[in-house]
Design a protein around this motif. Structure first.
Motif, short mmCIF file in Angstrom:
data_model
loop_
_atom_site.label_atom_id
_atom_site.label_comp_id
_atom_site.label_asym_id
_atom_site.label_seq_id
_atom_site.Cartn_x
_atom_site.Cartn_y
_atom_site.Cartn_z
N VAL A 29 1.93 -1.54 1.08
CA VAL A 29 3.01 -0.95 1.87
C VAL A 29 4.32 -1.07 1.10
CG1 VAL A 29 1.84 -1.47 4.06
CG2 VAL A 29 3.47 -3.12 3.10
N GLY A 30 5.32 -0.35 1.59
CA GLY A 30 6.65 -0.41 0.97
C GLY A 30 7.37 0.92 1.10
N GLU A 31 8.61 0.93 0.64
CA GLU A 31 9.45 2.12 0.74
C GLU A 31 8.90 3.25 -0.12
OE1 GLU A 31 13.10 0.62 -0.71
OE2 GLU A 31 13.62 -0.49 1.13
N SER A 32 9.23 4.47 0.24
CA SER A 32 8.89 5.62 -0.58
C SER A 32 9.56 5.49 -1.95
CB SER A 32 9.37 6.92 0.08
OG SER A 32 8.70 7.13 1.30
N GLY A 33 8.82 5.85 -2.99
CA GLY A 33 9.36 5.75 -4.34
C GLY A 33 9.30 4.37 -4.93
N ILE A 182 -8.82 0.00 -1.18
CA ILE A 182 -7.44 -0.25 -1.55
C ILE A 182 -6.64 0.95 -1.05
CG2 ILE A 182 -5.81 -0.73 -3.42
CD1 ILE A 182 -8.18 -1.75 -5.08
N MET A 183 -5.77 0.72 -0.09
CA MET A 183 -5.15 1.81 0.66
C MET A 183 -3.64 1.67 0.71
SD MET A 183 -5.94 2.84 4.66
CE MET A 183 -5.90 1.12 5.20
N VAL A 184 -2.95 2.71 0.24
CA VAL A 184 -1.52 2.83 0.48
C VAL A 184 -1.35 3.46 1.85
CG1 VAL A 184 0.56 4.10 -0.17
CG2 VAL A 184 -0.84 3.02 -1.95
N THR A 185 -0.54 2.86 2.68
CA THR A 185 -0.35 3.40 4.02
C THR A 185 1.10 3.31 4.46
OG1 THR A 185 -1.01 3.25 6.35
CG2 THR A 185 -1.04 1.21 5.08
N HIS A 186 1.55 4.35 5.16
CA HIS A 186 2.89 4.37 5.74
C HIS A 186 2.90 3.65 7.08
CE1 HIS A 186 0.70 7.54 7.81
NE2 HIS A 186 1.60 7.48 8.77
N ILE A 201 5.43 -3.73 -1.81
CA ILE A 201 6.08 -3.37 -3.07
C ILE A 201 7.45 -2.79 -2.78
CG2 ILE A 201 5.99 -1.85 -5.08
CD1 ILE A 201 3.02 -2.06 -5.10
N LYS A 202 8.44 -3.22 -3.55
CA LYS A 202 9.79 -2.68 -3.44
C LYS A 202 10.37 -2.50 -4.83
CE LYS A 202 14.28 -3.39 -1.18
NZ LYS A 202 15.08 -4.28 -0.29
N GLU A 203 10.83 -1.29 -5.11
CA GLU A 203 11.44 -0.98 -6.40
C GLU A 203 10.57 -1.43 -7.57
OE1 GLU A 203 15.35 -2.67 -6.24
OE2 GLU A 203 16.07 -1.18 -4.80
N GLY A 204 9.26 -1.19 -7.41
CA GLY A 204 8.33 -1.45 -8.50
C GLY A 204 7.87 -2.88 -8.64
N LYS A 205 8.35 -3.75 -7.79
CA LYS A 205 7.97 -5.16 -7.87
C LYS A 205 7.28 -5.61 -6.59
CE LYS A 205 11.72 -6.54 -11.04
NZ LYS A 205 12.21 -5.18 -11.28
N ILE A 206 6.38 -6.54 -6.73
CA ILE A 206 5.71 -7.10 -5.56
C ILE A 206 6.60 -8.16 -4.94
CG2 ILE A 206 3.71 -8.43 -4.78
CD1 ILE A 206 2.13 -7.04 -7.03
#
Length: 213
Positions: A29-33, A182-186, A201-206
């Motif tokens: 999970v995490g922000e778009s982008g 392994i699932m990306v979910t909004h 994940i946020k700004e490319g970092k866990i």
């Protein structure tokens, strides 16, 4: 199953270390982008890191043939590819691309029923709605019978009731057959209800990992 060490990709991802265990439901999970989809693509060799290494079952992805990897590790994009032709054509095309044996119409119909798509095999795929196309692509992935499902927002085009039904079926199928999802979910509720491992994940970092004890 997957081990990531010192991974850097442009200014999109920077992951020092990450272990993704097999036979688990892993939600990202995490922000778009933030790099979630890019990470999924790297596990399938659709994108290669600028630095670092990804291991699959202790073997570097660099040393694994891409076709062989994708027979075991199948990715479904958020906007899945739907091909011209019938529903049957679309269900079988994954097996053709991965050079796996074809299956009977009965298996195809069972896959449609599994993901709650009440359509005939000879129906034209171009007439399906967005949600129906997403479920058709899910059925195609299920028929390929991989060891690892990589799903990018697999329920984004589904209404709430259908989303719950489809995700629950996928999770149960994964657990019953000793596979890995392994699932990306909004959907925070989907992630919280079904995860064995929840990665934020946020700004490319866990920034956080939560695991079921």
């Amino acid at each position: 199953m997957f081990s990531i060490k010192g991974l850097v990709y442009k200014d999109i991802l920077a992951i020092n270390r990450l272990e993704l265990l097999g036979n688990k439901i892993i939600c990202i999970v995490g922000e778009s982008g933030g790099g979630k989809t890019t990470l999924l693509k790297m596990l399938n060799k659709l994108v290669s890191p600028d630095k670092g290494e990804i291991l699959y079952n202790n073997i570097s992805l660099k040393d694994i043939d891409s076709v062989n990897l994708r027979r075991e590790v199948v990715m479904l994009s958020q906007i899945p590819a739907i091909f011209e032709g019938t529903i049957k054509d679309n269900l079988l095309i994954g097996l053709k691309f991965s050079e796996k044996p074809m299956v009977s119409d009965k298996v195809l119909e069972e896959a449609l029923s599994f993901i709650k798509l009440n359509k005939n095999l000879e129906d034209n795929s171009e007439n399906l709605s967005g949600g129906e196309k997403q479920r058709l692509a899910l059925a195609r992935v299920l028929i390929m019978n991989p060891k690892v499902f990589l799903l990018d927002e697999p329920s984004s085009a589904l209404d709430e009731d259908t989303e719950k039904f489809v995700i629950e079926k996928l999770v149960n199928h994964t657990r019953k057959n000793n596979k890995t999802l392994i699932m990306v979910t909004h959907s925070k509720s989907i992630a919280e209800n079904y995860y064995d491992c929840l990665i934020e994940i946020k700004e490319g970092k866990i920034i956080n990992i939560k695991e079921v004890k």
